[in-house]
Scaffold this motif. Structure first.
Motif, PDB file in Angstrom:
ATOM      1  N   SER A 136       0.825  -1.208   0.000  1.00 40.74           N
ATOM      2  CA  SER A 136       0.000   0.000   0.000  1.00 40.74           C
ATOM      3  C   SER A 136       0.859   1.257   0.000  1.00 40.74           C
ATOM      4  CB  SER A 136      -0.928  -0.012   1.216  1.00 40.74           C
ATOM      5  OG  SER A 136      -1.748   1.115   1.213  1.00 40.74           O
ATOM      6  N   THR A 137       1.918   1.250   0.787  1.00 39.66           N
ATOM      7  CA  THR A 137       2.831   2.394   0.852  1.00 39.66           C
ATOM      8  C   THR A 137       3.517   2.628  -0.489  1.00 39.66           C
ATOM      9  OG1 THR A 137       3.186   2.049   3.209  1.00 39.66           O
ATOM     10  CG2 THR A 137       4.841   3.350   2.058  1.00 39.66           C
ATOM     11  N   ALA A 138       3.929   1.547  -1.133  1.00 35.05           N
ATOM     12  CA  ALA A 138       4.587   1.673  -2.438  1.00 35.05           C
ATOM     13  C   ALA A 138       3.636   2.259  -3.475  1.00 35.05           C
ATOM     14  CB  ALA A 138       5.098   0.308  -2.892  1.00 35.05           C
ATOM     15  N   ILE A 139       2.389   1.823  -3.457  1.00 36.09           N
ATOM     16  CA  ILE A 139       1.400   2.360  -4.395  1.00 36.09           C
ATOM     17  C   ILE A 139       1.128   3.832  -4.103  1.00 36.09           C
ATOM     18  CG2 ILE A 139      -1.004   2.203  -5.165  1.00 36.09           C
ATOM     19  CD1 ILE A 139      -0.731  -0.876  -4.672  1.00 36.09           C
ATOM     20  N   ASP A 140       1.038   4.181  -2.828  1.00 35.17           N
ATOM     21  CA  ASP A 140       0.853   5.588  -2.460  1.00 35.17           C
ATOM     22  C   ASP A 140       2.010   6.437  -2.968  1.00 35.17           C
ATOM     23  OD1 ASP A 140      -1.536   5.002  -1.180  1.00 35.17           O
ATOM     24  OD2 ASP A 140      -0.652   4.970   0.830  1.00 35.17           O
ATOM     25  N   ILE A 174      12.899   7.434 -20.972  1.00 32.51           N
ATOM     26  CA  ILE A 174      13.526   6.114 -20.853  1.00 32.51           C
ATOM     27  C   ILE A 174      13.250   5.520 -19.475  1.00 32.51           C
ATOM     28  CG2 ILE A 174      15.797   6.989 -20.143  1.00 32.51           C
ATOM     29  CD1 ILE A 174      15.181   3.958 -22.429  1.00 32.51           C
ATOM     30  N   GLN A 175      13.302   6.344 -18.453  1.00 34.10           N
ATOM     31  CA  GLN A 175      13.006   5.869 -17.100  1.00 34.10           C
ATOM     32  C   GLN A 175      11.533   5.490 -16.971  1.00 34.10           C
ATOM     33  OE1 GLN A 175      14.092   8.608 -13.988  1.00 34.10           O
ATOM     34  NE2 GLN A 175      13.417   7.237 -12.363  1.00 34.10           N
ATOM     35  N   LEU A 176      10.665   6.259 -17.605  1.00 32.94           N
ATOM     36  CA  LEU A 176       9.236   5.961 -17.580  1.00 32.94           C
ATOM     37  C   LEU A 176       8.969   4.618 -18.258  1.00 32.94           C
ATOM     38  CD1 LEU A 176       6.475   7.048 -16.706  1.00 32.94           C
ATOM     39  CD2 LEU A 176       6.324   8.190 -18.924  1.00 32.94           C
ATOM     40  N   ALA A 177       9.627   4.371 -19.387  1.00 28.64           N
ATOM     41  CA  ALA A 177       9.470   3.091 -20.085  1.00 28.64           C
ATOM     42  C   ALA A 177       9.935   1.941 -19.208  1.00 28.64           C
ATOM     43  CB  ALA A 177      10.247   3.107 -21.397  1.00 28.64           C
ATOM     44  N   GLU A 178      11.066   2.128 -18.525  1.00 26.56           N
ATOM     45  CA  GLU A 178      11.570   1.098 -17.618  1.00 26.56           C
ATOM     46  C   GLU A 178      10.585   0.849 -16.476  1.00 26.56           C
ATOM     47  OE1 GLU A 178      15.313   2.759 -16.510  1.00 26.56           O
ATOM     48  OE2 GLU A 178      16.335   2.038 -18.325  1.00 26.56           O
ATOM     49  N   GLN A 179      10.032   1.932 -15.948  1.00 27.00           N
ATOM     50  CA  GLN A 179       9.060   1.799 -14.858  1.00 27.00           C
ATOM     51  C   GLN A 179       7.802   1.072 -15.324  1.00 27.00           C
ATOM     52  OE1 GLN A 179       8.149   5.554 -13.034  1.00 27.00           O
ATOM     53  NE2 GLN A 179      10.114   5.680 -11.982  1.00 27.00           N
ATOM     54  N   LEU A 180       7.354   1.374 -16.525  1.00 33.17           N
ATOM     55  CA  LEU A 180       6.159   0.712 -17.047  1.00 33.17           C
ATOM     56  C   LEU A 180       6.375  -0.787 -17.188  1.00 33.17           C
ATOM     57  CD1 LEU A 180       4.955   3.307 -19.684  1.00 33.17           C
ATOM     58  CD2 LEU A 180       3.741   2.587 -17.613  1.00 33.17           C
ATOM     59  N   LEU A 181       7.529  -1.173 -17.697  1.00 33.93           N
ATOM     60  CA  LEU A 181       7.843  -2.601 -17.797  1.00 33.93           C
ATOM     61  C   LEU A 181       7.853  -3.248 -16.418  1.00 33.93           C
ATOM     62  CD1 LEU A 181      10.643  -2.539 -20.497  1.00 33.93           C
ATOM     63  CD2 LEU A 181       8.321  -3.444 -20.742  1.00 33.93           C
ATOM     64  N   GLU A 182       8.486  -2.602 -15.474  1.00 36.43           N
ATOM     65  CA  GLU A 182       8.567  -3.133 -14.109  1.00 36.43           C
ATOM     66  C   GLU A 182       7.184  -3.190 -13.453  1.00 36.43           C
ATOM     67  OE1 GLU A 182      10.210  -4.828 -10.706  1.00 36.43           O
ATOM     68  OE2 GLU A 182      11.086  -4.570 -12.698  1.00 36.43           O
ATOM     69  N   LEU A 183       6.380  -2.157 -13.654  1.00 37.28           N
ATOM     70  CA  LEU A 183       5.031  -2.151 -13.082  1.00 37.28           C
ATOM     71  C   LEU A 183       4.179  -3.290 -13.650  1.00 37.28           C
ATOM     72  CD1 LEU A 183       4.276   1.669 -12.935  1.00 37.28           C
ATOM     73  CD2 LEU A 183       4.376   0.103 -10.982  1.00 37.28           C
ATOM     74  N   TRP A 195       5.319  -6.144 -14.808  1.00 35.83           N
ATOM     75  CA  TRP A 195       5.863  -7.372 -14.234  1.00 35.83           C
ATOM     76  C   TRP A 195       5.342  -7.562 -12.811  1.00 35.83           C
ATOM     77  CZ3 TRP A 195       7.706 -11.900 -15.103  1.00 35.83           C
ATOM     78  CH2 TRP A 195       8.410 -12.576 -14.131  1.00 35.83           C
ATOM     79  N   GLN A 196       5.375  -6.512 -12.011  1.00 36.68           N
ATOM     80  CA  GLN A 196       4.912  -6.605 -10.628  1.00 36.68           C
ATOM     81  C   GLN A 196       3.402  -6.832 -10.565  1.00 36.68           C
ATOM     82  OE1 GLN A 196       6.961  -7.079  -8.261  1.00 36.68           O
ATOM     83  NE2 GLN A 196       8.761  -6.567  -9.476  1.00 36.68           N
ATOM     84  N   MET A 197       2.651  -6.225 -11.498  1.00 38.78           N
ATOM     85  CA  MET A 197       1.213  -6.431 -11.539  1.00 38.78           C
ATOM     86  C   MET A 197       0.895  -7.897 -11.842  1.00 38.78           C
ATOM     87  SD  MET A 197      -1.756  -4.402 -13.677  1.00 38.78           S
ATOM     88  CE  MET A 197      -1.030  -4.761 -15.260  1.00 38.78           C
ATOM     89  N   ALA A 198       1.645  -8.500 -12.755  1.00 40.52           N
ATOM     90  CA  ALA A 198       1.441  -9.917 -13.076  1.00 40.52           C
ATOM     91  C   ALA A 198       1.724 -10.783 -11.856  1.00 40.52           C
ATOM     92  CB  ALA A 198       2.331 -10.321 -14.248  1.00 40.52           C
TER      93      ALA A 198
END
Length: 51
Positions: A5-9, A22-31, A33-36
């Protein structure tokens, strides 16, 4: 669950317009992966039969 919850906040407070592309693209890929991973845990718990 508090950490999740804290991480999402924290993500919600970020100004995505300020994140370099480029950082946004990396974050989207990671998000994604974490959502899956989170969806897999939801599915795992949905299948548990309680006594």
């Amino acid at each position: 669950m508090v950490e999740l919850s804290t991480a999402i906040d924290h993500l919600a407070t970020e100004d995505v317009a300020e994140i370099p592309r480029i950082q946004l693209a990396e974050q989207l890929l990671e998000l994604h992966w974490q959502m899956a991973r989170l969806q897999a845990q939801i599915a795992r718990r949905t299948g548990v039969r309680l006594p």
